[in-house]
Design an enzyme around this catalytic site. Sequence first.
Site, PDB file in Angstrom:
ATOM      1  N   GLY A 118      85.968   3.571  54.726  1.00 20.80           N
ATOM      2  CA  GLY A 118      87.215   4.065  55.148  1.00 20.80           C
ATOM      3  C   GLY A 118      86.681   5.482  55.186  1.00 20.80           C
ATOM      4  O   GLY A 118      86.123   5.888  54.522  1.00 20.80           O
ATOM      5  N   GLN A 144      88.049  14.483  55.897  1.00 20.94           N
ATOM      6  CA  GLN A 144      86.755  14.288  55.491  1.00 20.94           C
ATOM      7  C   GLN A 144      85.611  14.743  56.296  1.00 20.94           C
ATOM      8  O   GLN A 144      84.548  15.133  55.620  1.00 20.94           O
ATOM      9  CB  GLN A 144      86.366  12.781  54.960  1.00 20.94           C
ATOM     10  CG  GLN A 144      87.481  12.337  53.756  1.00 20.94           C
ATOM     11  CD  GLN A 144      87.062  11.027  53.389  1.00 20.94           C
ATOM     12  OE1 GLN A 144      87.617   9.961  53.682  1.00 20.94           O
ATOM     13  NE2 GLN A 144      86.553  10.926  52.453  1.00 20.94           N
ATOM     14  N   CYS A 187      84.933   7.222  46.727  1.00 22.82           N
ATOM     15  CA  CYS A 187      85.174   7.906  48.009  1.00 22.82           C
ATOM     16  C   CYS A 187      83.861   8.758  48.449  1.00 22.82           C
ATOM     17  O   CYS A 187      83.192   9.371  47.772  1.00 22.82           O
ATOM     18  CB  CYS A 187      86.296   9.021  47.795  1.00 22.82           C
ATOM     19  SG  CYS A 187      87.011  10.017  48.939  1.00 22.82           S
ATOM     20  N   LEU A 188      83.866   8.724  49.726  1.00 20.88           N
ATOM     21  CA  LEU A 188      82.668   9.302  50.615  1.00 20.88           C
ATOM     22  C   LEU A 188      82.508  11.066  50.012  1.00 20.88           C
ATOM     23  O   LEU A 188      81.502  11.491  50.026  1.00 20.88           O
ATOM     24  CB  LEU A 188      82.422   9.335  51.922  1.00 20.88           C
ATOM     25  CG  LEU A 188      82.240   7.707  52.260  1.00 20.88           C
ATOM     26  CD1 LEU A 188      82.515   7.615  53.927  1.00 20.88           C
ATOM     27  CD2 LEU A 188      81.127   7.258  51.724  1.00 20.88           C
ATOM     28  N   HIS A 236      94.495   4.691  49.966  1.00 21.23           N
ATOM     29  CA  HIS A 236      93.665   5.818  49.665  1.00 21.23           C
ATOM     30  C   HIS A 236      93.575   6.768  50.755  1.00 21.23           C
ATOM     31  O   HIS A 236      93.563   7.862  50.609  1.00 21.23           O
ATOM     32  CB  HIS A 236      92.385   5.073  49.321  1.00 21.23           C
ATOM     33  CG  HIS A 236      91.287   6.137  49.142  1.00 21.23           C
ATOM     34  ND1 HIS A 236      90.658   6.035  47.661  1.00 21.23           N
ATOM     35  CD2 HIS A 236      90.436   6.817  49.805  1.00 21.23           C
ATOM     36  CE1 HIS A 236      89.427   6.889  47.829  1.00 21.23           C
ATOM     37  NE2 HIS A 236      89.370   7.417  48.997  1.00 21.23           N
ATOM     38  N   GLU A 237      93.128   6.210  52.122  1.00 23.79           N
ATOM     39  CA  GLU A 237      93.052   7.042  53.242  1.00 23.79           C
ATOM     40  C   GLU A 237      94.226   7.903  53.586  1.00 23.79           C
ATOM     41  O   GLU A 237      93.954   8.984  53.940  1.00 23.79           O
ATOM     42  CB  GLU A 237      92.402   6.154  54.342  1.00 23.79           C
ATOM     43  CG  GLU A 237      91.354   5.285  54.193  1.00 23.79           C
ATOM     44  CD  GLU A 237      90.107   6.198  53.711  1.00 23.79           C
ATOM     45  OE1 GLU A 237      89.838   7.377  54.013  1.00 23.79           O
ATOM     46  OE2 GLU A 237      89.367   5.495  52.942  1.00 23.79           O
ATOM     47  N   HIS A 287      94.527  10.828  51.815  1.00 24.49           N
ATOM     48  CA  HIS A 287      93.657  12.072  52.079  1.00 24.49           C
ATOM     49  C   HIS A 287      94.554  12.886  53.403  1.00 24.49           C
ATOM     50  O   HIS A 287      94.125  14.090  53.347  1.00 24.49           O
ATOM     51  CB  HIS A 287      92.735  11.436  52.989  1.00 24.49           C
ATOM     52  CG  HIS A 287      91.221  11.022  52.169  1.00 24.49           C
ATOM     53  ND1 HIS A 287      90.498  12.033  51.271  1.00 24.49           N
ATOM     54  CD2 HIS A 287      90.523   9.913  51.820  1.00 24.49           C
ATOM     55  CE1 HIS A 287      89.568  11.466  50.548  1.00 24.49           C
ATOM     56  NE2 HIS A 287      89.503  10.140  50.805  1.00 24.49           N
TER      57      HIS A 287
END
Length: 178
Positions: free
Chosen positions: A45, A50, A92-93, A134-135, A138
């Site tokens: 995701g 990000q 997470c990235l 989660h996304e 962000h």
Amino acid sequence: MIRDILIAPNPKLKTISQPVRQVGARERRLMDDMTETMYAADGIGLAAIQIGIPERIIVMDLREDEARKPLYFVNPEISGQSAKKAIYREGCLSVPDIFEEVERPAACRARFLDYDGSPQEIECSELLATCLQHEMDHLNGILFIDHLSRLKRDMALKKLRKAKKREESAPERPSLAL
Ligand code: NI
């Protein structure tokens, strides 16, 4: 085009992203870049912030089989959440190499616009529910580590800062070991 992913504690990650006015060619190009970036980084995701774009756009692909099946969420809004909670070990990235358990509603329903700008509604459970929540965090400037105890969050941030320092102090051209 593969874009650079912002790494915590980059303050930009705390930005509250703005709603998208219209899903047009520019937005679709951005979504294409986001999926390309997500696949290249081996993530499931990615939110636009990000890659430094403060717009309410998310791409996801849970990789349940070999074929790529990207999901696109523009202006997603939670329209229902279960009282039942679920715990997943999240990563997470933007928070590399850190994985911690986070508790969230086990299921949720969300409204959003798809890749073509058409309104959709989705019922999510299990990993899909966790990933979408989660996304969506962000989009509101929240990272999964913000859900941890203060002690665990501080430890995670310390680890990130250390990794960054190591990267910065590394010589640009590695010396030849002869
Ligand atoms: Ni993330």
